[in-house]
Scaffold this motif. Structure first.
Motif, PDB file in Angstrom:
ATOM      1  N   ASP A  59       0.829  -1.201   0.000  1.00 39.77           N
ATOM      2  CA  ASP A  59       0.000   0.000   0.000  1.00 39.77           C
ATOM      3  C   ASP A  59       0.866   1.254   0.000  1.00 39.77           C
ATOM      4  N   SER A  60       1.959   1.237   0.757  1.00 35.03           N
ATOM      5  CA  SER A  60       2.842   2.401   0.824  1.00 35.03           C
ATOM      6  C   SER A  60       3.378   2.762  -0.558  1.00 35.03           C
ATOM      7  N   ASP A  61       3.868   1.767  -1.284  1.00 36.18           N
ATOM      8  CA  ASP A  61       4.406   2.031  -2.619  1.00 36.18           C
ATOM      9  C   ASP A  61       3.324   2.529  -3.565  1.00 36.18           C
ATOM     10  N   ILE A  62       2.131   1.990  -3.417  1.00 35.13           N
ATOM     11  CA  ILE A  62       1.021   2.425  -4.267  1.00 35.13           C
ATOM     12  C   ILE A  62       0.680   3.892  -3.989  1.00 35.13           C
ATOM     13  N   TYR A  63       0.614   4.280  -2.719  1.00 35.25           N
ATOM     14  CA  TYR A  63       0.253   5.660  -2.379  1.00 35.25           C
ATOM     15  C   TYR A  63       1.340   6.641  -2.808  1.00 35.25           C
ATOM     16  N   ILE A  64       2.606   6.243  -2.663  1.00 33.20           N
ATOM     17  CA  ILE A  64       3.702   7.095  -3.120  1.00 33.20           C
ATOM     18  C   ILE A  64       3.622   7.287  -4.631  1.00 33.20           C
ATOM     19  N   SER A  65       3.439   6.199  -5.335  1.00 29.42           N
ATOM     20  CA  SER A  65       3.410   6.257  -6.798  1.00 29.42           C
ATOM     21  C   SER A  65       2.244   7.097  -7.299  1.00 29.42           C
ATOM     22  N   THR A  66       1.058   6.832  -6.769  1.00 30.64           N
ATOM     23  CA  THR A  66      -0.098   7.569  -7.249  1.00 30.64           C
ATOM     24  C   THR A  66      -0.035   9.044  -6.846  1.00 30.64           C
ATOM     25  N   GLY A  67       0.522   9.330  -5.669  1.00 32.80           N
ATOM     26  CA  GLY A  67       0.692  10.729  -5.284  1.00 32.80           C
ATOM     27  C   GLY A  67       1.563  11.479  -6.279  1.00 32.80           C
ATOM     28  N   TYR A  68       2.640  10.832  -6.692  1.00 34.02           N
ATOM     29  CA  TYR A  68       3.512  11.456  -7.693  1.00 34.02           C
ATOM     30  C   TYR A  68       2.780  11.625  -9.020  1.00 34.02           C
ATOM     31  N   LEU A  69       2.010  10.632  -9.414  1.00 35.74           N
ATOM     32  CA  LEU A  69       1.254  10.727 -10.662  1.00 35.74           C
ATOM     33  C   LEU A  69       0.225  11.858 -10.597  1.00 35.74           C
ATOM     34  N   TYR A  70      -0.442  11.994  -9.458  1.00 32.74           N
ATOM     35  CA  TYR A  70      -1.449  13.046  -9.315  1.00 32.74           C
ATOM     36  C   TYR A  70      -0.848  14.432  -9.508  1.00 32.74           C
ATOM     37  N   VAL A  71       0.247  14.707  -8.802  1.00 30.47           N
ATOM     38  CA  VAL A  71       0.807  16.064  -8.842  1.00 30.47           C
ATOM     39  C   VAL A  71       1.498  16.367 -10.167  1.00 30.47           C
ATOM     40  N   THR A  72       1.766  15.345 -10.962  1.00 32.41           N
ATOM     41  CA  THR A  72       2.353  15.580 -12.277  1.00 32.41           C
ATOM     42  C   THR A  72       1.302  15.549 -13.378  1.00 32.41           C
ATOM     43  N   GLY A  73       0.013  15.589 -12.983  1.00 41.50           N
ATOM     44  CA  GLY A  73      -1.037  15.803 -13.961  1.00 41.50           C
ATOM     45  C   GLY A  73      -1.948  14.643 -14.266  1.00 41.50           C
ATOM     46  N   SER A  74      -1.753  13.483 -13.643  1.00 44.02           N
ATOM     47  CA  SER A  74      -2.606  12.332 -13.934  1.00 44.02           C
ATOM     48  C   SER A  74      -3.960  12.461 -13.237  1.00 44.02           C
ATOM     49  N   ASP A  75      -4.940  11.788 -13.787  1.00 43.94           N
ATOM     50  CA  ASP A  75      -6.310  11.824 -13.287  1.00 43.94           C
ATOM     51  C   ASP A  75      -6.456  10.890 -12.085  1.00 43.94           C
ATOM     52  N   SER A 148       6.159   6.416  10.112  1.00 46.78           N
ATOM     53  CA  SER A 148       7.275   6.072   9.229  1.00 46.78           C
ATOM     54  C   SER A 148       6.823   5.293   7.999  1.00 46.78           C
ATOM     55  N   GLN A 149       5.515   5.269   7.758  1.00 43.19           N
ATOM     56  CA  GLN A 149       4.986   4.614   6.572  1.00 43.19           C
ATOM     57  C   GLN A 149       4.003   5.548   5.882  1.00 43.19           C
ATOM     58  N   PRO A 150       4.127   5.718   4.577  1.00 47.23           N
ATOM     59  CA  PRO A 150       3.199   6.601   3.857  1.00 47.23           C
ATOM     60  C   PRO A 150       1.841   5.944   3.651  1.00 47.23           C
ATOM     61  N   LEU A 151       1.103   5.825   4.723  1.00 43.08           N
ATOM     62  CA  LEU A 151      -0.244   5.276   4.693  1.00 43.08           C
ATOM     63  C   LEU A 151      -1.248   6.387   4.998  1.00 43.08           C
ATOM     64  N   LEU A 152      -2.525   6.099   4.843  1.00 50.20           N
ATOM     65  CA  LEU A 152      -3.549   7.139   4.933  1.00 50.20           C
ATOM     66  C   LEU A 152      -4.124   7.308   6.332  1.00 50.20           C
ATOM     67  N   ASP A 153      -3.843   6.368   7.233  1.00 53.22           N
ATOM     68  CA  ASP A 153      -4.516   6.350   8.540  1.00 53.22           C
ATOM     69  C   ASP A 153      -4.158   7.550   9.408  1.00 53.22           C
ATOM     70  N   LEU A 154      -2.901   7.969   9.378  1.00 52.14           N
ATOM     71  CA  LEU A 154      -2.465   9.067  10.245  1.00 52.14           C
ATOM     72  C   LEU A 154      -3.165  10.367   9.856  1.00 52.14           C
ATOM     73  N   GLY A 155      -3.216  10.647   8.569  1.00 56.30           N
ATOM     74  CA  GLY A 155      -3.901  11.855   8.116  1.00 56.30           C
ATOM     75  C   GLY A 155      -5.389  11.799   8.390  1.00 56.30           C
ATOM     76  N   GLN A 156      -5.976  10.636   8.217  1.00 55.63           N
ATOM     77  CA  GLN A 156      -7.400  10.489   8.507  1.00 55.63           C
ATOM     78  C   GLN A 156      -7.682  10.758   9.985  1.00 55.63           C
ATOM     79  N   THR A 157      -6.814  10.265  10.863  1.00 55.99           N
ATOM     80  CA  THR A 157      -6.979  10.497  12.294  1.00 55.99           C
ATOM     81  C   THR A 157      -6.849  11.981  12.630  1.00 55.99           C
ATOM     82  N   LEU A 158      -5.899  12.660  11.985  1.00 57.72           N
ATOM     83  CA  LEU A 158      -5.727  14.098  12.211  1.00 57.72           C
ATOM     84  C   LEU A 158      -6.999  14.865  11.870  1.00 57.72           C
TER      85      LEU A 158
END
Length: 213
Positions: A59-75, A148-158
Protein backbone atom coordinates in the motif's frame (compact mmCIF):
# COMPACT_ATOMS: atom_id res chain seq x y z
CA UNK A 1 -4.08 28.19 23.82
CA UNK A 2 -1.70 30.48 25.68
CA UNK A 3 2.08 30.80 25.34
CA UNK A 4 2.69 28.07 27.90
CA UNK A 5 0.58 25.64 25.87
CA UNK A 6 2.51 26.44 22.69
CA UNK A 7 5.75 25.91 24.58
CA UNK A 8 4.50 22.50 25.71
CA UNK A 9 3.52 21.68 22.14
CA UNK A 10 7.00 22.68 20.98
CA UNK A 11 8.55 20.36 23.55
CA UNK A 12 6.29 17.49 22.45
CA UNK A 13 7.10 18.05 18.79
CA UNK A 14 10.84 17.99 19.53
CA UNK A 15 10.36 14.77 21.52
CA UNK A 16 8.41 13.25 18.64
CA UNK A 17 11.11 14.15 16.12
CA UNK A 18 13.80 12.74 18.42
CA UNK A 19 11.87 9.47 18.65
CA UNK A 20 11.61 9.31 14.87
CA UNK A 21 15.28 10.17 14.39
CA UNK A 22 16.24 7.48 16.91
CA UNK A 23 13.99 4.60 15.85
CA UNK A 24 12.93 5.47 12.29
CA UNK A 25 15.91 7.41 10.98
CA UNK A 26 15.72 5.89 7.48
CA UNK A 27 12.71 8.03 6.63
CA UNK A 28 14.81 11.20 6.81
CA UNK A 29 17.28 10.02 4.15
CA UNK A 30 14.85 8.24 1.82
CA UNK A 31 15.12 9.22 -1.86
CA UNK A 32 12.28 8.65 -4.27
CA UNK A 33 13.08 6.07 -6.95
CA UNK A 34 11.33 6.94 -10.21
CA UNK A 35 11.46 3.29 -11.28
CA UNK A 36 8.73 2.74 -8.69
CA UNK A 37 6.30 4.34 -11.16
CA UNK A 38 7.11 1.68 -13.75
CA UNK A 39 6.51 -1.03 -11.15
CA UNK A 40 3.24 0.61 -10.20
CA UNK A 41 2.04 0.39 -13.80
CA UNK A 42 2.50 -3.36 -13.49
CA UNK A 43 0.49 -3.51 -10.28
CA UNK A 44 -3.16 -4.37 -9.87
CA UNK A 45 -4.37 -0.87 -9.04
CA UNK A 46 -4.86 0.59 -12.52
CA UNK A 47 -7.81 0.60 -14.88
CA UNK A 48 -6.05 -0.82 -17.92
CA UNK A 49 -3.65 -3.63 -18.74
CA UNK A 50 0.02 -2.93 -19.49
CA UNK A 51 2.56 -5.23 -21.05
CA UNK A 52 4.85 -7.07 -18.66
CA UNK A 53 4.65 -9.41 -15.70
CA UNK A 54 2.06 -8.45 -13.13
CA UNK A 55 3.53 -7.16 -9.85
CA UNK A 56 1.99 -6.67 -6.44
CA UNK A 57 3.08 -3.60 -4.47
CA UNK A 58 2.58 -2.65 -0.85
CA UNK A 59 0.00 0.00 0.00
CA UNK A 60 2.84 2.40 0.82
CA UNK A 61 4.41 2.03 -2.62
CA UNK A 62 1.02 2.42 -4.27
CA UNK A 63 0.25 5.66 -2.38
CA UNK A 64 3.70 7.09 -3.12
CA UNK A 65 3.41 6.26 -6.80
CA UNK A 66 -0.10 7.57 -7.25
CA UNK A 67 0.69 10.73 -5.28
CA UNK A 68 3.51 11.46 -7.69
CA UNK A 69 1.25 10.73 -10.66
CA UNK A 70 -1.45 13.05 -9.31
CA UNK A 71 0.81 16.06 -8.84
CA UNK A 72 2.35 15.58 -12.28
CA UNK A 73 -1.04 15.80 -13.96
CA UNK A 74 -2.61 12.33 -13.93
CA UNK A 75 -6.31 11.82 -13.29
CA UNK A 76 -6.98 10.52 -9.71
CA UNK A 77 -10.00 8.59 -11.02
CA UNK A 78 -7.66 6.44 -13.14
CA UNK A 79 -5.06 5.44 -10.55
CA UNK A 80 -5.79 3.94 -7.12
CA UNK A 81 -9.32 5.30 -7.32
CA UNK A 82 -10.43 3.09 -4.40
CA UNK A 83 -9.46 5.85 -1.96
CA UNK A 84 -9.87 9.64 -2.16
CA UNK A 85 -6.68 11.46 -3.20
CA UNK A 86 -6.01 14.19 -0.61
CA UNK A 87 -3.20 12.62 1.43
CA UNK A 88 -1.64 11.06 -1.67
CA UNK A 89 -1.42 14.57 -3.10
CA UNK A 90 0.59 15.53 0.00
CA UNK A 91 2.99 12.66 -0.69
CA UNK A 92 3.34 13.76 -4.29
CA UNK A 93 4.06 17.37 -3.34
CA UNK A 94 6.63 16.18 -0.81
CA UNK A 95 8.34 14.22 -3.59
CA UNK A 96 8.35 17.25 -5.89
CA UNK A 97 9.88 19.55 -3.28
CA UNK A 98 12.08 17.19 -1.24
CA UNK A 99 12.29 13.97 -3.29
CA UNK A 100 11.03 12.27 -0.14
CA UNK A 101 7.33 11.51 0.57
CA UNK A 102 8.01 10.91 4.25
CA UNK A 103 8.29 14.62 5.02
CA UNK A 104 4.55 14.89 4.39
CA UNK A 105 3.92 12.06 6.85
CA UNK A 106 6.22 13.66 9.43
CA UNK A 107 4.32 16.96 9.12
CA UNK A 108 1.01 15.13 9.55
CA UNK A 109 2.41 13.46 12.67
CA UNK A 110 3.54 16.81 14.09
CA UNK A 111 0.09 18.33 13.49
CA UNK A 112 -1.53 15.29 15.06
CA UNK A 113 0.54 15.67 18.24
CA UNK A 114 -0.39 19.36 18.51
CA UNK A 115 -4.07 18.66 17.80
CA UNK A 116 -4.11 15.82 20.33
CA UNK A 117 -2.72 18.19 22.97
CA UNK A 118 -5.36 20.77 22.07
CA UNK A 119 -8.20 18.21 22.25
CA UNK A 120 -6.94 16.90 25.60
CA UNK A 121 -6.70 20.44 26.99
CA UNK A 122 -10.22 21.22 25.84
CA UNK A 123 -11.62 18.07 27.40
CA UNK A 124 -9.77 17.98 30.74
CA UNK A 125 -8.60 21.58 31.25
CA UNK A 126 -5.32 20.22 32.58
CA UNK A 127 -1.85 20.74 31.15
CA UNK A 128 -0.52 17.73 33.07
CA UNK A 129 -3.13 15.37 31.64
CA UNK A 130 -2.61 16.76 28.13
CA UNK A 131 1.15 16.33 28.33
CA UNK A 132 0.86 12.80 29.69
CA UNK A 133 -1.64 11.80 27.02
CA UNK A 134 0.61 13.17 24.27
CA UNK A 135 3.65 11.47 25.78
CA UNK A 136 1.86 8.12 25.67
CA UNK A 137 0.92 8.81 22.06
CA UNK A 138 4.48 9.68 21.05
CA UNK A 139 6.05 6.56 22.59
CA UNK A 140 3.35 4.28 21.20
CA UNK A 141 5.08 1.85 18.76
CA UNK A 142 2.03 1.81 16.46
CA UNK A 143 2.06 5.60 16.20
CA UNK A 144 5.77 5.59 15.37
CA UNK A 145 5.23 2.87 12.78
CA UNK A 146 2.43 4.82 11.13
CA UNK A 147 4.61 7.93 11.18
CA UNK A 148 7.28 6.07 9.23
CA UNK A 149 4.99 4.61 6.57
CA UNK A 150 3.20 6.60 3.86
CA UNK A 151 -0.24 5.28 4.69
CA UNK A 152 -3.55 7.14 4.93
CA UNK A 153 -4.52 6.35 8.54
CA UNK A 154 -2.46 9.07 10.24
CA UNK A 155 -3.90 11.85 8.12
CA UNK A 156 -7.40 10.49 8.51
CA UNK A 157 -6.98 10.50 12.29
CA UNK A 158 -5.73 14.10 12.21
CA UNK A 159 -8.75 15.37 10.29
CA UNK A 160 -11.11 13.30 12.45
CA UNK A 161 -9.74 15.04 15.56
CA UNK A 162 -10.05 18.44 13.91
CA UNK A 163 -13.63 17.65 12.89
CA UNK A 164 -14.33 16.50 16.48
CA UNK A 165 -12.97 19.81 17.77
CA UNK A 166 -15.13 21.95 15.52
CA UNK A 167 -18.30 19.91 16.15
CA UNK A 168 -18.08 20.01 19.94
CA UNK A 169 -16.13 23.18 20.75
CA UNK A 170 -16.83 25.51 17.79
CA UNK A 171 -20.48 24.60 17.41
CA UNK A 172 -21.56 27.66 15.43
CA UNK A 173 -18.71 27.65 12.95
CA UNK A 174 -20.35 25.54 10.27
CA UNK A 175 -17.83 26.63 7.64
CA UNK A 176 -14.92 25.25 9.66
CA UNK A 177 -16.87 22.08 10.39
CA UNK A 178 -17.52 21.65 6.68
CA UNK A 179 -13.88 22.20 5.76
CA UNK A 180 -12.55 19.60 8.20
CA UNK A 181 -15.36 17.19 7.33
CA UNK A 182 -14.37 17.55 3.68
CA UNK A 183 -10.73 16.89 4.52
CA UNK A 184 -11.75 13.87 6.60
CA UNK A 185 -13.85 12.47 3.76
CA UNK A 186 -11.05 13.09 1.25
CA UNK A 187 -8.55 10.86 3.05
CA UNK A 188 -9.72 7.28 2.82
CA UNK A 189 -12.75 5.04 2.36
CA UNK A 190 -16.06 6.88 2.96
CA UNK A 191 -17.62 4.55 5.58
CA UNK A 192 -15.75 6.06 8.63
CA UNK A 193 -16.94 9.53 7.61
CA UNK A 194 -20.62 8.55 7.74
CA UNK A 195 -20.05 6.54 10.91
CA UNK A 196 -18.59 9.45 12.86
CA UNK A 197 -21.11 11.95 11.48
CA UNK A 198 -23.87 9.65 12.73
CA UNK A 199 -22.14 8.97 16.05
CA UNK A 200 -21.54 12.66 16.83
CA UNK A 201 -25.06 13.58 15.73
CA UNK A 202 -26.70 10.92 17.90
CA UNK A 203 -24.67 12.07 20.90
CA UNK A 204 -25.65 15.71 20.36
CA UNK A 205 -29.32 14.80 19.88
CA UNK A 206 -29.16 12.82 23.14
CA UNK A 207 -27.62 15.82 24.93
CA UNK A 208 -30.16 18.14 23.25
CA UNK A 209 -27.34 20.10 21.66
CA UNK A 210 -28.03 19.24 18.03
CA UNK A 211 -28.54 22.20 15.71
CA UNK A 212 -31.02 21.11 13.02
CA UNK A 213 -29.89 23.88 10.69
Amino acid sequence: MNKRDWFMCGFLVVLYLIMLATFKKDIFIYKFDHSLIDRYFLSQDITHEVSGQRLFLSDSDIYISTGYLYVTGSDPSSFNFEHPPLIKYFYGLSILFFNNPYWAQICIGVLLVITFYFVSKKMYHSTAISMFACFLLIIDPLFLDLSSQPLLDLGQTLFLLLYFLTVFYYKDNFLLQGIFLGFFASCKFWIPTFFFIGLFSVYKIYRKQFNYR
